[in-house]
Motif scaffolding. Structure first.
Motif, PDB file in Angstrom:
ATOM      1  N   ASP A  49      42.472  46.292  41.552  1.00 49.21           N
ATOM      2  CA  ASP A  49      43.337  45.208  42.008  1.00 49.21           C
ATOM      3  C   ASP A  49      43.109  44.903  43.484  1.00 49.21           C
ATOM      4  O   ASP A  49      43.210  43.751  43.912  1.00 49.21           O
ATOM      5  N   TRP A  52      40.184  42.656  43.578  1.00 54.42           N
ATOM      6  CA  TRP A  52      40.589  41.290  43.223  1.00 54.42           C
ATOM      7  C   TRP A  52      41.242  40.586  44.407  1.00 54.42           C
ATOM      8  O   TRP A  52      41.118  39.360  44.557  1.00 54.42           O
ATOM      9  N   LEU A  75      33.804  36.186  44.323  1.00 53.52           N
ATOM     10  CA  LEU A  75      33.863  37.301  43.385  1.00 53.52           C
ATOM     11  C   LEU A  75      32.564  38.102  43.425  1.00 53.52           C
ATOM     12  O   LEU A  75      32.586  39.335  43.461  1.00 53.52           O
ATOM     13  N   MET A  89      36.255  45.351  36.186  1.00 53.18           N
ATOM     14  CA  MET A  89      37.084  44.198  36.533  1.00 53.18           C
ATOM     15  C   MET A  89      37.857  43.659  35.331  1.00 53.18           C
ATOM     16  O   MET A  89      38.975  43.166  35.465  1.00 53.18           O
ATOM     17  N   GLU A  98      47.251  41.185  41.669  1.00 53.16           N
ATOM     18  CA  GLU A  98      46.139  40.368  42.169  1.00 53.16           C
ATOM     19  C   GLU A  98      45.258  39.901  41.023  1.00 53.16           C
ATOM     20  O   GLU A  98      44.785  38.759  41.013  1.00 53.16           O
ATOM     21  N   ASN A  99      45.042  40.773  40.057  1.00 58.98           N
ATOM     22  CA  ASN A  99      44.292  40.413  38.854  1.00 58.98           C
ATOM     23  C   ASN A  99      44.979  39.257  38.137  1.00 58.98           C
ATOM     24  O   ASN A  99      44.347  38.237  37.797  1.00 58.98           O
ATOM     25  N   GLN A 102      44.810  35.957  40.150  1.00 60.95           N
ATOM     26  CA  GLN A 102      43.491  35.331  40.108  1.00 60.95           C
ATOM     27  C   GLN A 102      43.243  34.621  38.775  1.00 60.95           C
ATOM     28  O   GLN A 102      42.766  33.488  38.742  1.00 60.95           O
ATOM     29  N   HIS A 103      43.556  35.282  37.678  1.00 64.49           N
ATOM     30  CA  HIS A 103      43.314  34.674  36.382  1.00 64.49           C
ATOM     31  C   HIS A 103      44.215  33.452  36.160  1.00 64.49           C
ATOM     32  O   HIS A 103      43.775  32.437  35.601  1.00 64.49           O
ATOM     33  N   ASP A 128      32.564  33.815  34.519  1.00 63.32           N
ATOM     34  CA  ASP A 128      32.751  35.250  34.707  1.00 63.32           C
ATOM     35  C   ASP A 128      31.567  36.033  34.145  1.00 63.32           C
ATOM     36  O   ASP A 128      31.118  37.022  34.748  1.00 63.32           O
TER      37      ASP A 128
END
Length: 213
Positions: A49, A52, A75, A89, A98-99, A102-103, A128
């Motif tokens: 995290d 990220w 990234l 990841m 944070e993950n 971001q998504h 990705d």
């Protein structure tokens, strides 16, 4: 503790990373770590995290293409700094804030830019896969700079027997060019990324558009 874990993994890699080595680095007994995390997996989730958190969040107001390009480059840069993280990841574990941020930002940027839900999934998966695949390839190759790759290619070129050169002329052409100019990871990454974004730009008008929420 998480930042110390990231720094240690950067130094020793994921195979050399253990709760014991981290405890030694921090100057505590291993059991002291379990006051902060339940197990090694929870520690790794927190470390991922942090990685990220280094990635630029894509925003629709910057334009979908620019946002996707910046996010992808960011990234890849984070994975270059923390090469141990490339296989973690999207690994099964508990995603941190944070993950999730971001998504959510990735999906939101594309949806607000007029992409349908299904197209958003396609674009996210493709980008990705490209970033992770490139980072993994870079991790496994033995050279770091264009100069190092040129030296390796020159050595290969010297070892190629004449009969092989006749059988594989196109491969020989690649080796010869690399021996002259080297392989630049940064340049190759952005070229491939722009090819993908060009394809998205061409195809998205053919994909059915649904009103963004």
């Amino acid at each position: 503790m998480l930042r110390a874990g990231v720094a240690l993994a950067d130094d020793v890699g994921i195979d050399g990373f253990t709760m014991r080595t981290l405890a030694t680095e921090l100057g505590v007994v291993p059991m002291a770590l379990y006051k902060h995390v339940a197990n090694k997996q929870e520690l790794l989730d927190g470390m991922v995290d942090l990685v990220w958190s280094e990635v630029i969040e894509p925003r629709a107001e910057r334009g979908w293409r620019r946002a996707m390009r910046e996010r992808s480059v960011s990234l890849r840069d984070a994975l270059e700094r923390h090469r141990w993280a490339v296989g973690l990841m999207e690994a099964h574990g508990r995603p941190g804030p944070e993950n999730l941020r971001q998504h959510n930002a990735m999906m939101g940027c594309l949806r607000k830019s007029g992409f349908s839900f299904r197209t958003t999934v396609h674009v996210t998966s493709t980008l990705d896969a490209y970033v992770y695949g490139f980072a993994l390839q870079q991790k496994t190759l033995s050279f770091e700079t264009p100069e190092e790759s040129a030296e390796a290619a020159a050595a290969t070129q010297r070892d190629i027997p004449p009969e092989a050169a006749m059988l594989y002329p196109h491969l020989l052409e690649v080796v010869s060019e690399l021996a002259r100019s080297g392989y630049d990871y940064d340049e190759e990454f952005v070229v491939g990324l722009d090819l993908i974004l060009d394809g998205v730009d061409v195809l998205r008008s053919d994909w059915r558009q649904e009103p963004a929420d």
